[in-house]
Design an enzyme around this catalytic site. Structure first.
Site, short mmCIF file in Angstrom:
data_model
loop_
_atom_site.label_atom_id
_atom_site.label_comp_id
_atom_site.label_asym_id
_atom_site.label_seq_id
_atom_site.Cartn_x
_atom_site.Cartn_y
_atom_site.Cartn_z
CD GLU A 51 18.17 -13.75 14.90
OE1 GLU A 51 18.99 -13.62 14.00
OE2 GLU A 51 17.83 -12.82 15.66
CG HIS A 64 16.27 -10.83 7.17
ND1 HIS A 64 15.75 -11.88 7.90
CD2 HIS A 64 16.70 -9.92 8.07
CE1 HIS A 64 15.84 -11.60 9.18
NE2 HIS A 64 16.42 -10.43 9.32
CG ASP A 65 19.89 -11.50 9.40
OD1 ASP A 65 19.78 -10.33 8.99
OD2 ASP A 65 19.36 -11.92 10.44
CG ASP A 74 15.48 -9.49 15.86
OD1 ASP A 74 15.86 -9.97 14.78
OD2 ASP A 74 16.15 -8.65 16.50
CG ASP A 91 11.02 -10.24 12.57
OD1 ASP A 91 11.45 -10.36 13.72
OD2 ASP A 91 11.65 -10.58 11.55
C1 NOJ Z 1 18.56 -10.28 13.76
C2 NOJ Z 1 17.87 -9.84 12.52
O1 NOJ Z 1 17.52 -10.95 11.77
C3 NOJ Z 1 18.83 -8.90 11.81
O2 NOJ Z 1 18.43 -8.58 10.52
C4 NOJ Z 1 18.98 -7.69 12.66
O3 NOJ Z 1 19.96 -6.83 12.12
C5 NOJ Z 1 19.38 -8.04 14.10
N1 NOJ Z 1 18.70 -9.19 14.62
C6 NOJ Z 1 19.06 -6.90 14.99
O4 NOJ Z 1 17.68 -6.79 15.16
#
Ligand code: NOJ
Ligand code: CA
Length: 537
Positions: free
Chosen positions: A237, A311-312, A194, A98
């Site tokens: 992302e 994970h979010d 990311d 990542d």
């Molecule tokens: C997206 C990530 O998936 C998340 O977990 C993170 O807090 C933010 N970007 C900042 O890197």
């Protein structure tokens, strides 16, 4: 680009902090991951995406990197990492890292140099300004933080400890190329990028996401890396619509290979900044339309990463399925996703059908986003009481997806053998542990395994390249579609509801079913039952 191996891949995302703790300090680690490679292989996985494992103060669990060239000492060291790559290779498993390149930790040496001396070359690696404006951090609060030694503010889209990098500076782009080459030389196969949609920001003109200039940055960086690694994979992302996704990923543009979209996975969120904390179940019709839009929009133009969880996000059974039928709805979700066109991504524990827990008090929640939002909405604006906010966090907070993996029925459900874990081990997982699901042919785990082997086996071609068409059944309980390639057809029929639903079938050639019932022309699907039928045209 000649070898598009990712079209055939099935990716498994690991959140290292919560996966497996080998030394009982309460925190998952690389040694723990190595010990579970056989589990991952047994599921049929060929590619792992590791959430960040680099040196970091861990304010955002590694999404705040302080050294891109070192492994976090919480997770291990470079020797263990090298061994992880070697052990994965032995099992034909590729590793994706990542790469958090939109921002660094404010503990990164570039940032420390930047705030020591305005004339340092690192000052221009970030966004500093004499004045601040109204911009907000997506985690709550202001996006500008004052630095007394400089009498300037710096910009952070996420946490205060996550300063945004200035990609307009050519040296920043070169640093990113070097970081990618370093890890590719070590044997990784690519990167999840990311927050990649944020690297073209133009703060003065209030451009934050999808700034047009980022496409030239991506081309420049990727072209450079592809000179040495023509087949390395990137999945970014972003929160695009179809048109925007194609700007990043269309075959002829050669920017990145895939980009996540959140429209489908978050279609239960309400509008607005706190929308994810009060989910609504929308109609199957809306879900079908959203699936269809993405399938049609991307077919033959690029390739779609498919996911319900990461994970979010909270667990998908809670967002989309039914807590009365948790296992069946986990299987239904798996089938809907896996049989579409695209690269499937599984998030750790999704293959066990894990559900959300109930956090009993605010101290149980560790996520920086939850804490910053609490500060803004409860402490400062006083819009909610503690209890109200806790209820909201239970619905939407990111820690729902970050709880320790339940491996077996022993202490801490096998996450470790110690006395502490960095976040609670939920009781809800007791009935879902991996060790018993592996032995049970009807478990959610076994259903995932069957879906993966369909993709790898006889139905590979049609599942990877076939076109997608929604199928109509008279009941709105049904979500059904057809994949078609040359003379072969695959019908996926899912009763995505809590009700028994009668349908008429013409084709009875079943190749996979979630309920192991005998089918016939007049058939009653149980709640969340899946059947997959094949035929030659
Ligand atoms: C997206 C990530 O998936 C998340 O977990 C993170 O807090 C933010 N970007 C900042 O890197
Ligand atoms: Ca550990």
């Amino acid at each position: 680009m000649n070898n598009e191996w990712w079209k055939e891949a099935v990716v498994y995302q690991i959140y290292p902090k919560s996966f497996c703790d080998s030394n009982n300090d309460g925190i998952g680690d690389l040694e723990g991951i190595i010990s579970k490679l056989d589990y991952i292989k047994n599921l049929g996985i060929d590619t792992i995406w590791l959430s960040p494992i680099y040196e970091s103060p861990m304010e955002d669990n590694g999404y705040d990197i302080s050294n891109y060239y070192e492994i976090s000492s919480l997770y291990g060291d470079m020797n263990v990492f090298d061994r992880l790559i070697k052990e994965a290779k032995k099992r034909n498993i590729k590793i994706l890292l990542d790469l958090v390149a939109n921002h660094t930790s404010t503990k990164h040496k570039w940032f420390l140099e930047a705030i020591k001396d305005k004339n340092s070359k690192y000052h221009d690696y970030y966004f500093f300004s004499k004045t601040k404006d109204e911009k907000k951090s997506s985690f709550g609060g202001e996006a500008w933080e004052y630095v007394p030694s400089l009498d300037e503010y710096y910009y952070h889209y996420f946490g205060v400890g996550q300063a945004d990098l200035n990609w307009q500076n050519e040296n920043v782009r070169k640093e990113i190329v070097n970081i990618m080459l370093f890890w590719l030389n070590k044997g990784v196969s690519g990167f999840r990028l990311d927050a990649i949609e944020l690297i073209g920001k133009d703060l003065k003109n209030n451009v934050i996401a999808n700034g047009e200039i980022l496409h030239s940055y991506l081309r420049e960086v990727m072209e450079e890396v592809r000179k040495s690694y023509p087949d390395f994979f990137t999945v970014g992302e972003g929160w695009p619509n179809v048109e925007i996704m194609l700007k990043y990923t269309a075959n002829e543009r050669k920017e990145i290979n895939e980009l996540f979209q959140f429209e489908v996975p978050t279609y239960t969120w309400k509008e607005g900044p706190l929308g994810k904390f009060s989910c609504v179940r929308r109609s199957n019709l809306e879900l079908k339309e959203a699936l269809n839009k993405w399938q049609q929009g991307i077919h033959n133009k690029s390739y779609l990463p498919l996911f319900w969880e990461n994970h979010d996000l909270t667990r998908s059974v809670n967002r989309f399925g039914s807590l009365i039928y948790p296992e069946s709805s986990a299987k239904a979700l798996a089938a809907i996703l896996f049989l579409e066109e695209g690269t499937p991504f599984i998030y750790q524990g999704e293959e066990l059908g894990l559900v959300n827990t109930v956090f009993e008090n605010l101290d149980e929640i560790k996520d920086i986003e939850a804490k910053m939002l609490y500060k803004e909405y409860v402490e400062e604006k006083k819009l909610y009481t503690d209890l109200e906010f806790l209820k909201m966090l239970n619905v939407g907070c990111r820690d729902q997806g970050r709880l320790p993996m339940p491996w077996n029925s022993s202490l801490n459900l096998g996450f470790n053998e110690g006395f502490k874990t960095w976040i609670k081990v939920p009781n809800e997982y007791e009935k879902m542990v991996a060790s018993s699901q592996i032995l049970d042919d009807n478990s959610v785990y076994s259903f995932y395994k069957k879906l993966i082997s369909l993709r790898k086996g006889k139905f590979k071609e049609i599942l990877i390249n076939g076109s997608f068409k929604l199928l109509d059944f008279s009941s709105t309980n049904i979500i059904a579609y057809q994949r078609l390639l040359n003379d072969k057809k695959l019908d996926v029929i899912v009763n995505f509801s809590d009700e028994e639903t009668k349908i008429e079938l013409k084709n009875l050639n079943i190749i996979l079913g979630s309920h192991n019932k005998k089918i016939n022309k007049e058939y009653t699907l149980s709640p969340y039952e899946v059947i997959v039928l094949s035929s030659e045209v």
